[in-house]
Write an enzyme that holds these catalytic residues in place. Structure first.
Site, mmCIF file in Angstrom:
data_model
loop_
_atom_site.group_PDB
_atom_site.id
_atom_site.type_symbol
_atom_site.label_atom_id
_atom_site.label_comp_id
_atom_site.label_asym_id
_atom_site.label_seq_id
_atom_site.Cartn_x
_atom_site.Cartn_y
_atom_site.Cartn_z
ATOM 1 N N HIS A 205 44.142 -8.941 -0.211
ATOM 2 C CA HIS A 205 45.402 -8.178 -0.225
ATOM 3 C C HIS A 205 45.271 -6.963 -1.141
ATOM 4 O O HIS A 205 45.847 -6.920 -2.228
ATOM 5 C CB HIS A 205 46.564 -9.073 -0.670
ATOM 6 C CG HIS A 205 46.995 -10.012 0.395
ATOM 7 N ND1 HIS A 205 46.677 -11.349 0.394
ATOM 8 C CD2 HIS A 205 47.717 -9.816 1.534
ATOM 9 C CE1 HIS A 205 47.194 -11.929 1.466
ATOM 10 N NE2 HIS A 205 47.825 -11.024 2.186
ATOM 11 N N ASP B 82 52.229 -4.768 1.742
ATOM 12 C CA ASP B 82 51.731 -5.734 0.746
ATOM 13 C C ASP B 82 51.576 -5.076 -0.623
ATOM 14 O O ASP B 82 50.758 -5.510 -1.447
ATOM 15 C CB ASP B 82 50.394 -6.335 1.208
ATOM 16 C CG ASP B 82 50.579 -7.518 2.144
ATOM 17 O OD1 ASP B 82 51.624 -8.191 2.046
ATOM 18 O OD2 ASP B 82 49.702 -7.753 3.001
ATOM 19 N N ASP C 4 49.549 -7.501 11.146
ATOM 20 C CA ASP C 4 49.216 -8.067 9.843
ATOM 21 C C ASP C 4 48.207 -9.216 9.952
ATOM 22 O O ASP C 4 47.455 -9.480 9.024
ATOM 23 C CB ASP C 4 50.538 -8.549 9.214
ATOM 24 C CG ASP C 4 50.441 -8.763 7.729
ATOM 25 O OD1 ASP C 4 49.511 -8.214 7.114
ATOM 26 O OD2 ASP C 4 51.309 -9.478 7.181
HETATM 27 N N1 LIG Z 1 43.952 -19.131 7.873
HETATM 28 C C1 LIG Z 1 44.040 -17.808 7.957
HETATM 29 N N2 LIG Z 1 45.177 -17.196 7.566
HETATM 30 C C2 LIG Z 1 45.227 -15.870 7.660
HETATM 31 C C3 LIG Z 1 44.164 -15.104 8.161
HETATM 32 N N3 LIG Z 1 44.518 -13.798 8.147
HETATM 33 C C4 LIG Z 1 45.750 -13.765 7.643
HETATM 34 N N4 LIG Z 1 46.194 -14.983 7.350
HETATM 35 C C5 LIG Z 1 47.500 -15.383 6.798
HETATM 36 O O1 LIG Z 1 48.491 -14.513 7.251
HETATM 37 C C6 LIG Z 1 49.150 -13.916 6.187
HETATM 38 C C7 LIG Z 1 49.483 -12.500 6.589
HETATM 39 O O2 LIG Z 1 50.463 -11.974 5.794
HETATM 40 P P1 LIG Z 1 50.189 -10.920 4.608
HETATM 41 O O3 LIG Z 1 51.343 -9.984 4.665
HETATM 42 O O4 LIG Z 1 50.148 -11.726 3.355
HETATM 43 O O5 LIG Z 1 48.914 -10.189 4.854
HETATM 44 C C8 LIG Z 1 48.165 -13.991 5.037
HETATM 45 O O6 LIG Z 1 48.761 -13.997 3.795
HETATM 46 C C9 LIG Z 1 47.514 -15.307 5.311
HETATM 47 O O7 LIG Z 1 48.313 -16.339 4.839
HETATM 48 C C10 LIG Z 1 42.999 -15.784 8.580
HETATM 49 O O8 LIG Z 1 42.018 -15.208 9.059
HETATM 50 N N5 LIG Z 1 42.998 -17.129 8.440
HETATM 51 ZN ZN LIG Z 2 49.453 -8.104 4.995
#
Ligand SMILES: Nc1nc2c(ncn2[C@@H]2O[C@H](COP(=O)(O)O)[C@@H](O)[C@H]2O)c(=O)[nH]1
Ligand SMILES: [Zn+2]
Length: 705
Positions: free
Chosen positions: A311, A352, A458
């Site tokens: 992030h 984020d 996202d």
């Molecule tokens: N298990 C996985 N979870 C994932 C992956 N890519 C993203 N994520 C989840 O989605 C949120 C997206 O929200 P954000 O605004 O925080 O970016 C992220 O936090 C993860 O929890 C993945 O490849 N595998």
């Molecule tokens: Zn995000």
């Protein structure tokens, strides 16, 4: 930008049909076109020119329509038509060769869509051809002339931007404007900049002398506007590597990591600036380049605050570029107003901001200040929005300073809706809601549609090429594991996927793709089909089952405004993501099979070791020597839980075992949708991650995370 030609590849042409502001934006995004215009300023100049021509032509056309066309040919050509004497034989029997050539050359059957760039060129060529025929043969059959003029008028309508129209019409409009309506400082500055007079601040009389009429002042202002556009286009000089990468900025698998390298870790500011320039947002919302740079720099600082592996500003840049790619490649952008486009780009860029690298659930469980402020609800998302808007309370960072009150209100509401919807705990509710809306697409409002698109963008890396996706996965897992380390320190239980020693990455990714990512893309694609169909070039309005969406766009965008002769077709956006989702899942399955084999090998080895050590305690000295030999050929388990297989135990690679392992992996990695939904609605803020319960206990050796 030293070289702004990339901008010219997709200039913004705005439709102006005197209709709703919402449906004005008509860039020809469905065809890739190249036009030799070096900046939006040039384009405005060019459209002004075309519009001038068009106005003259339109006047002539009205004339021709009002009376017998052939009688008025002289008003265009300057020639006199000799009337045929009563009773004399017709001049020509049957069509001459010239008539045939004319019919062919002025045929309107296969003209390009009126909102394409090709149409512009075609329209100007048609005007010249008509003039040539008028000159050479004295007239053009009225039906042919009419059809061509209608086409040309449609093209001009679309091409003329608001600004260009204002520029052309200013004489008329401004004759009613009082000179005093222009603020003194503006007049002063205009005078000193665009007239030879030093100052016009004194008496009204002197002002009148300096600006013979207000028309001149506003002409100057328009000039400033155009110069401003040009200045803002040339404010940044991109390094050649960045220029090269930006040629792929519209692509689905744009390499944001490469951009981050090429920009020395400033991918977010480059991507956001470039996208804002492409949508002409700086000019439209009078955003100063300096202010925008300050804001983007502050954004990057916020994204870097916690040094998160995932992030961080690269993720911000990635989501911003992904949103642009979806908007641009599917044609969704045509559905949106300028304010909405700005809100979309802004939301993606800030979504984020100041992320702490932990999940919402962690904030709640560890009772952080942010959780307290936002009462445990969408903790981080609320913070991202609030902190980003707070940045703009500083005048030097206030990129919405020149927005009208109404625009700002709409902008802010949409940004809040969109970013809050990135909270993963809303995932299932969002998907469910959109599913039900699809049966009645009239009710798909823009906030819901755009929120779903941002949420999908996202979590879009599993739908990109494997190299990108694998890298994002490594980064995310490392971030999860760091949270796990903190949880251990705080004496909290590990959140799912946060224990670096036991997490099965590959199987969890299969679950994430199956239950979260794929359904999101599917529903987003279905929604895009419904929304974009009526405004797509092939989206003949007559063929749309959904009248209300058609009404929403008021008939714009279809090339011939509903060519009745066309067969009905089902509009589908290009689902470029589908192939990657499938391909990436196959890769994870292969890796998961390996993981499983390794895990089994480790377990076997551990069992053997245990049995050996038990036996050792009862063994004779001779037996001990035998045991030592055995142990030397067994796999070694390293401190971090990975395995270096010894000679004796090899991971099974038989197809039956692979099949079995894969099935097992899926069984642990996939939670049932009901189960996932239940957990999610129970308030588990980490959404997908929390939702997919991974029970297996081995870290993937090759993942390097
Ligand atoms: N298990 C996985 N979870 C994932 C992956 N890519 C993203 N994520 C989840 O989605 C949120 C997206 O929200 P954000 O605004 O925080 O970016 C992220 O936090 C993860 O929890 C993945 O490849 N595998
Ligand atoms: Zn995000």
């Amino acid at each position: 930008m030293a070289d702004s030609k990339h901008l010219s590849q997709r200039p913004n042409l705005r439709a102006h049909r005197g209709r709703r502001r919402e449906s004005r934006r008509k860039s020809s995004i469905f065809e890739e076109k190249t036009i030799d215009i070096v900046s939006p300023g040039h384009l405005v100049g060019a459209t002004n020119h075309v519009f001038c021509m068009g106005r003259r032509f339109a006047t002539a056309y009205q004339c021709l329509e009002r009376s017998a066309i052939t009688r008025h040919w002289k008003s265009v050509s300057g020639k006199r038509l000799t009337p045929r004497k009563k009773g004399s034989p017709p001049r020509r029997q049957g069509p001459s060769k010239e008539d045939l050539t004319m019919s062919l050359e002025l045929c309107t059957d296969d003209l390009p869509p009126t909102d394409s760039l090709e149409a512009l060129e075609k329209a100007s060529k048609r005007i010249r051809k008509i003039c040539t025929f008028l000159q050479s043969r004295g007239n053009v059959p009225s039906n042919l002339l009419k059809r061509n003029l209608h086409y040309i008028a449609d093209v001009l309508d679309i091409v003329v931007t608001d600004d260009a129209r204002r520029f052309i019409d200013e004489d008329d409009e401004l004759s009613e404007v009082e000179p005093d309506a222009v603020p003194m400082e503006v007049r002063d500055w205009l005078a000193s900049t665009f007239t030879r007079s030093a100052s016009v601040t004194k008496s009204g009389e002197k002002e009148k002398k300096t600006f013979r009429s207000i028309v001149q002042a506003v002409r100057a202002a328009n000039l400033v506007d155009r110069l401003y556009r040009r200045m803002s286009t040339s404010a940044v000089t991109y390094p050649p590597t960045v220029m090269k990468l930006f040629k792929q900025l519209d692509d689905w698998s744009f390499d944001v990591f490469a951009l981050n390298e090429a920009t020395n870790g400033q991918a977010l500011r480059y991507v956001t600036y470039e996208i804002m320039m492409r949508y002409d947002l700086l000019a439209k919302f009078k955003i100063g380049v300096g202010t925008l740079f300050n804001f983007l720099e502050a954004l990057e600082v916020g994204y870097s605050k916690y040094q998160n592996p995932y992030h961080n500003l690269v993720h911000g840049a990635d989501v911003t570029q992904t949103m642009h790619s979806i908007l641009f490649q599917t044609g969704l952008v045509q559905w949106l107003t300028d304010v909405e486009i700005f809100a979309v780009v802004f939301s993606a860029a800030i979504h984020d901001f100041e992320h702490t690298g932990e999940t919402n659930n962690f904030h709640v469980m560890s009772r952080t200040e942010t959780a307290l402020v936002y009462n445990d609800r969408a903790v981080q998302e609320n913070h991202h929005i609030s902190a980003a808007f707070r940045l703009m309370t500083d005048d030097n960072l206030n990129i919405v300073y020149n927005m009208s009150k109404d625009d700002y209100k709409d902008f802010r509401t949409l940004v809040i809706d969109m970013v809050l919807a990135t909270d993963m705990s809303y995932h299932f509710a969002q998907v469910k809601q959109m599913k039900s809306l699809l049966s009645c697409p009239d009710n798909i409002d823009k906030a819901k549609a755009l929120s779903l698109v941002l949420h999908t963008a996202d979590i879009s890396h599993p739908a990109k090429n494997w190299i990108l996706h694998e890298h994002w996965t490594e980064l995310l897992m490392e971030e999860f594991f760091r949270q796990g380390d903190k949880e251990q320190e705080l004496g909290l239980p590990f959140s799912p996927l946060c224990d670096r020693k036991t997490t099965m990455v590959a199987s969890s990714q299969i679950g994430f793709i199956d239950f979260i990512v794929q359904p999101s893309f599917e529903i987003m694609s279905d929604m895009l089909d419904k929304v974009v169909a009526p405004i797509s070039p092939r989206g003949s309005l007559a063929n749309q089952s959904n009248a209300t969406i058609s009404e929403k766009v008021e008939g714009e965008g279809s090339p011939q405004n509903g060519d009745q002769s066309e067969e009905p077709f089902e509009f589908k956006v290009d689902r470029v993501w589908d192939g990657h989702l499938t391909g990436n899942k196959v890769k994870w399955k292969e890796l998961s099979t390996k993981d499983q084999a390794e895990k089994e090998a480790r377990e076997k080895a551990a069992q053997k070791e245990k049995a050996d050590s038990e036996a050792q305690t009862q063994n004779t000295p001779d037996d001990k020597a035998e045991d030592k030999k055995d142990r030397e050929s067994s796999p070694k388990i390293t401190a971090n839980g990975t395995v270096s297989p010894g000679d004796a135990v090899k991971p099974s690679t038989s197809p039956e075992n692979d099949e079995q392992a894969s099935t097992k992996e899926e069984a642990v990695g996939k939670a049932s949708p009901e189960h996932v939904e239940k957990r999610s609605t129970e308030g588990e803020k980490k959404g997908s991650i929390d939702s997919i319960t991974v029970k297996s206990v081995t870290k993937r050796k090759e993942s390097g995370v």
